[in-house]
Design a protein around this motif. Structure first.
Motif, short mmCIF file in Angstrom:
data_model
loop_
_atom_site.label_atom_id
_atom_site.label_comp_id
_atom_site.label_asym_id
_atom_site.label_seq_id
_atom_site.Cartn_x
_atom_site.Cartn_y
_atom_site.Cartn_z
N SER A 1 -6.13 -1.40 5.18
CA SER A 1 -6.58 -1.27 3.79
C SER A 1 -6.77 -2.65 3.24
O SER A 1 -6.28 -3.63 3.79
N TRP B 1 -5.60 -5.10 1.37
CA TRP B 1 -4.40 -5.55 0.64
C TRP B 1 -4.58 -6.96 0.12
O TRP B 1 -4.03 -7.32 -0.89
N GLU C 1 -0.85 5.38 2.52
CA GLU C 1 -1.38 4.89 1.24
C GLU C 1 -1.83 6.04 0.37
O GLU C 1 -1.66 6.02 -0.86
N SER D 1 0.83 -1.22 0.00
CA SER D 1 0.00 0.00 0.00
C SER D 1 0.86 1.26 0.00
O SER D 1 0.44 2.31 -0.51
N LYS D 2 2.09 1.16 0.55
CA LYS D 2 2.93 2.37 0.70
C LYS D 2 4.27 2.26 -0.04
O LYS D 2 5.01 3.24 -0.05
#
Length: 526
Positions: free
Chosen positions: A523, A525, A476, A421-422
């Protein structure tokens, strides 16, 4: 040496292995004849040496006086024999006079007669050995002539039976070939053995359930050089005169049900000093192979030898499956190998010489409805280094699944596929080598993505000898902004993929945080 040019004329084109076999056969026959001649010459030399030794002993042990004495003794012996004939003494007188003669000859002639008899025995033995060797040579020469004549007649009779569509050598078996037992390398070849550059009949690669894509049998004007494909030596990029073939009539719905065309079989060989080769399968809209559904890449000298299996989406390589070459059948330095790729509802199954090596599960949906896929054999790698291997045959069609029910130990089965996400993946960068270059790239990326890292800044990972880097931002949302705003400066930027190990670590950290009552931003994922 036996002339094999007429064989090559009748069976052209011959493969290098078949020509080497014929040359080896000629050398063996030449060595056999030379060995027989050398053996005969050795026996003759041994016989001549014995004769010379005998003559020297005769000249050294016999004097003129002894010769005269011996002749006189012989005359006396004959005179006594005539007297015994006229005498009426009967048998007793005859035996007595014969014993006297032996007594008279014992002292003067015993040593000479023993030497003579020994030499005579040696000469007779050598003569017998010479006769045996001569008979063996005559027998072997007659066998060689008979075998050469038979082989010539056999090849001439099979001239019309040779299939010029592939580099194979076919022979007819006759009653004579079954009855005779010869040490010839050619005649002892099993006619039922599959040629090294053809598919085994046990694989079921028939025209009824598929087609031969390469070489194209419909092109009767193909030259022998078109029967084998190798990357051009002067190729400068992957698509430069690469081998591209259409996998026609591919239907993902039929493949999921175990029907339709689903199998690619490749017969190839790779030199022992080759570094690597690769195969790609893509959709027709691959945009110069910017997107690849399946990538197979053996690398002999990288990390002790490994096979990399991967995919590419919009120019970004996915999380590769790396398999040590030591766990797979030999591919480099072999006369020929058979690679089979089967497409099913779960992914791409790879088989090397009958062994299930790995599976690449589908990471993007297969094309819907009946259409085609593209099979590509690149000429170079991504860094324009030539790939070294040779392809003899490619088959495409339907074949029942070769996978067993137990797939626990097959690499790639049930693998974890997700994205960070990051964390961002930046590719298409100039290749770096030294540590100062790595530090300079890290500083450049940290400065470019600084506003997306918050108070702590971004984390940059730059592997050595690479053309990519990983950039981890704060949140994110910051990653979404970076993807949208930095696309102009870094055209090949995307979210990085998570490995199975990273996913397990993140799950463990989330569980510990939950047990400690810490609420973390989550989130979707998985």
């Amino acid at each position: 040496m036996t002339d094999t040019s007429h064989i090559s004329d009748h069976l052209s084109p011959l493969t290098k292995e078949e020509q080497d076999l014929l040359d080896l056969y000629a050398k063996v026959k030449q060595f056999e004849r030379e060995a027989a001649v050398a053996k005969a010459e050795a026996a003759k030399a041994k016989l001549d040496a014995a004769n010379e030794e005998f003559q020297r002993e005769q000249e050294g042990s016999t004097s003129p006086t002894e010769v005269v004495t011996n002749s006189e003794i012989k005359k006396k012996k004959k005179t006594k024999k005539r007297k015994r004939t006229d005498d009426t003494g009967g048998d007793d007188d005859y035996l007595r006079s014969d014993d006297e003669d032996n007594a008279e000859l014992t002292d003067t002639d015993d040593e000479e007669k023993q030497t003579f008899r020994r030499n005579e025995a040696k000469i007779e033995k050598l003569r017998q050995e010479r006769d045996i060797v001569a008979k063996q040579m005559e027998k072997e020469q007659a066998s060689v002539k008979k075998e050469e004549q038979f082989r010539k007649e056999l090849l001439e009779s099979n001239q019309g039976a040779v299939d010029l569509s592939g580099p194979s050598l076919k022979k007819k078996r006759t009653n004579y070939d079954l009855e005779r037992k010869s040490t010839s390398l050619i005649t002892n070849m099993n006619p039922n053995t599959t040629p090294p550059h053809d598919f085994s009949k046990s694989l079921g690669m028939k025209s009824t359930n598929g087609i031969q894509l390469f070489p194209d049998k419909s092109k009767s004007s193909e030259s022998p050089s078109d029967m084998i494909w190798s990357p051009p030596k002067d190729a400068s990029y992957p698509e430069d005169r690469c081998l591209e073939l259409d996998l026609q009539e591919f239907d993902s719905e039929k493949v999921a049900n175990g029907e339709g065309n689903n199998t690619v079989a490749i017969k190839f060989s790779c030199p022992s000093d080759s570094k690597r080769f690769s195969i790609n399968i893509a959709e027709p809209s691959h945009e110069n192979y910017h997107s690849v559904l399946f990538h197979f890449n053996p690398r002999q000298f990288e990390r002790g030898g490994q096979v990399v299996i991967n995919d590419k989406q919009v120019g970004v390589w996915g999380q590769g499956i790396n398999i040590p070459l030591s766990t797979l059948p030999l591919m480099f330095g072999e006369v020929s190998c058979t690679l089979i790729i089967q497409i099913n509802g779960d992914g791409f199954d790879i088989y090397m010489n009958g062994q299930h090596c790995a599976r690449l599960e589908h990471r993007t949906p297969l094309p819907q409805k009946a259409k085609k896929l593209i099979l590509q054999c690149p000429s170079t790698d991504d860094y324009n280094n030539r790939e070294d291997w040779s392809i003899y045959k490619i088959w495409w069609g339907h074949k029942p699944s070769m996978a067993s029910t137990d797939l626990i130990n097959i690499p790639g089965v049930n693998s974890h596929i997700s994205v960070h996400s990051k964390k961002l993946f930046v590719s298409g960068l100039p290749k770096i080598h030294s540590q100062p270059e790595i530090d300079l790239r890290r500083a450049e990326l940290e400065r470019a993505f600084r506003k997306y890292g918050g108070l702590q800044g971004v984390t940059v990972i730059c592997p050595p000898n690479s053309t990519f880097a990983f950039v981890e931002v704060e949140t994110e949302r910051a990653a979404d902004n970076a993807l949208r705003e930095m696309i102009d400066k870094y055209p090949r930027i995307n979210r990085a993929r998570r490995s199975r190990h990273e996913a397990l670590l993140e799950q463990r950290a989330a569980k510990e945080a939950e047990n400690n009552g810490i609420v973390k931003e989550t989130s979707e994922w998985d």
